[in-house]
Motif scaffolding. Structure first.
Motif, PDB file in Angstrom:
ATOM      1  N   LEU A  92      23.103 -23.407   3.007  1.00 56.58           N
ATOM      2  CA  LEU A  92      22.595 -22.753   4.215  1.00 56.58           C
ATOM      3  C   LEU A  92      21.099 -23.013   4.397  1.00 56.58           C
ATOM      4  O   LEU A  92      20.629 -23.257   5.513  1.00 56.58           O
ATOM      5  CB  LEU A  92      22.890 -21.255   4.163  1.00 56.58           C
ATOM      6  CG  LEU A  92      24.371 -20.875   4.278  1.00 56.58           C
ATOM      7  CD1 LEU A  92      24.541 -19.372   4.076  1.00 56.58           C
ATOM      8  CD2 LEU A  92      24.931 -21.310   5.612  1.00 56.58           C
ATOM      9  N   VAL A  93      20.340 -22.981   3.299  1.00 58.40           N
ATOM     10  CA  VAL A  93      18.907 -23.281   3.386  1.00 58.40           C
ATOM     11  C   VAL A  93      18.706 -24.732   3.804  1.00 58.40           C
ATOM     12  O   VAL A  93      17.839 -25.040   4.642  1.00 58.40           O
ATOM     13  CB  VAL A  93      18.209 -22.976   2.034  1.00 58.40           C
ATOM     14  CG1 VAL A  93      16.804 -23.542   2.005  1.00 58.40           C
ATOM     15  CG2 VAL A  93      18.185 -21.479   1.783  1.00 58.40           C
ATOM     16  N   ALA A  94      19.484 -25.648   3.242  1.00 57.98           N
ATOM     17  CA  ALA A  94      19.356 -27.060   3.610  1.00 57.98           C
ATOM     18  C   ALA A  94      19.693 -27.272   5.082  1.00 57.98           C
ATOM     19  O   ALA A  94      19.022 -28.042   5.778  1.00 57.98           O
ATOM     20  CB  ALA A  94      20.259 -27.906   2.722  1.00 57.98           C
ATOM     21  N   PHE A  95      20.729 -26.589   5.596  1.00 61.64           N
ATOM     22  CA  PHE A  95      21.065 -26.693   7.014  1.00 61.64           C
ATOM     23  C   PHE A  95      19.944 -26.144   7.892  1.00 61.64           C
ATOM     24  O   PHE A  95      19.616 -26.706   8.927  1.00 61.64           O
ATOM     25  CB  PHE A  95      22.368 -25.955   7.329  1.00 61.64           C
ATOM     26  CG  PHE A  95      23.598 -26.655   6.847  1.00 61.64           C
ATOM     27  CD1 PHE A  95      23.681 -28.031   6.819  1.00 61.64           C
ATOM     28  CD2 PHE A  95      24.683 -25.920   6.415  1.00 61.64           C
ATOM     29  CE1 PHE A  95      24.819 -28.676   6.378  1.00 61.64           C
ATOM     30  CE2 PHE A  95      25.826 -26.551   5.972  1.00 61.64           C
ATOM     31  CZ  PHE A  95      25.894 -27.933   5.952  1.00 61.64           C
ATOM     32  N   TYR A  96      19.357 -25.022   7.474  1.00 66.03           N
ATOM     33  CA  TYR A  96      18.258 -24.438   8.242  1.00 66.03           C
ATOM     34  C   TYR A  96      17.069 -25.395   8.294  1.00 66.03           C
ATOM     35  O   TYR A  96      16.474 -25.607   9.346  1.00 66.03           O
ATOM     36  CB  TYR A  96      17.840 -23.094   7.642  1.00 66.03           C
ATOM     37  CG  TYR A  96      16.683 -22.478   8.376  1.00 66.03           C
ATOM     38  CD1 TYR A  96      16.880 -21.823   9.579  1.00 66.03           C
ATOM     39  CD2 TYR A  96      15.388 -22.563   7.877  1.00 66.03           C
ATOM     40  CE1 TYR A  96      15.818 -21.266  10.268  1.00 66.03           C
ATOM     41  CE2 TYR A  96      14.319 -22.020   8.558  1.00 66.03           C
ATOM     42  CZ  TYR A  96      14.539 -21.367   9.755  1.00 66.03           C
ATOM     43  OH  TYR A  96      13.477 -20.839  10.439  1.00 66.03           O
ATOM     44  N   LEU A  97      16.716 -25.968   7.140  1.00 65.38           N
ATOM     45  CA  LEU A  97      15.576 -26.899   7.114  1.00 65.38           C
ATOM     46  C   LEU A  97      15.872 -28.165   7.912  1.00 65.38           C
ATOM     47  O   LEU A  97      14.962 -28.743   8.520  1.00 65.38           O
ATOM     48  CB  LEU A  97      15.219 -27.249   5.668  1.00 65.38           C
ATOM     49  CG  LEU A  97      14.643 -26.099   4.830  1.00 65.38           C
ATOM     50  CD1 LEU A  97      14.417 -26.540   3.391  1.00 65.38           C
ATOM     51  CD2 LEU A  97      13.345 -25.593   5.445  1.00 65.38           C
ATOM     52  N   ALA A  98      17.119 -28.615   7.930  1.00 68.24           N
ATOM     53  CA  ALA A  98      17.470 -29.797   8.714  1.00 68.24           C
ATOM     54  C   ALA A  98      17.445 -29.495  10.209  1.00 68.24           C
ATOM     55  O   ALA A  98      17.090 -30.350  11.022  1.00 68.24           O
ATOM     56  CB  ALA A  98      18.856 -30.306   8.319  1.00 68.24           C
TER      57      ALA A  98
END
Length: 115
Positions: A103-109
């Motif tokens: 979820l953090v990786a999706f948010y940063l992307a």
């Protein structure tokens, strides 16, 4: 009558049954020697074991059935005590941690940094 595909004319042509079932000269072959039987070989050599040969460990299925078939309200994946609880909790922690990381990786992307 049997037919086979002719590479020269690119059509089906009449042929003998043997030629039709063995295309392009392929003949069924037999292996040079039979494969070794891996499930019947003993775990110890005869010279090491003495007069008796052990093939496998003793059967533990009946005692495990007694443990797993008791209706004590404990889920089946936790029946064997502490090792099962540790494995279950570790798996759940890694699952939750991996989900949060995704979820953090999706948010940063989705929201890149502005320079």
């Amino acid at each position: 009558m049997s037919y086979k595909f002719s590479g020269l004319t690119q059509k089906l042509t009449g042929s003998s049954p043997m030629a039709a079932y063995s295309p392009q000269g392929l003949k069924p072959g037999l292996p040079a020697e039979a494969p070794t039987m891996i499930f019947t070989t003993p775990t110890k050599l005869l010279s090491e074991a003495g007069s008796t040969v052990e093939y496998m460990r003793p059967n533990r299925v009946p005692e495990l059935q007694k443990v797993f078939q008791v209706s004590d309200g404990v889920p089946i994946h936790l029946k064997r005590g502490l090792p099962d609880r540790l494995l279950y909790r570790t798996t759940m922690a890694l699952t939750v941690g991996g989900t949060l990381y995704c979820l953090v990786a999706f948010y940063l992307a989705a929201h890149p940094r502005k320079n």
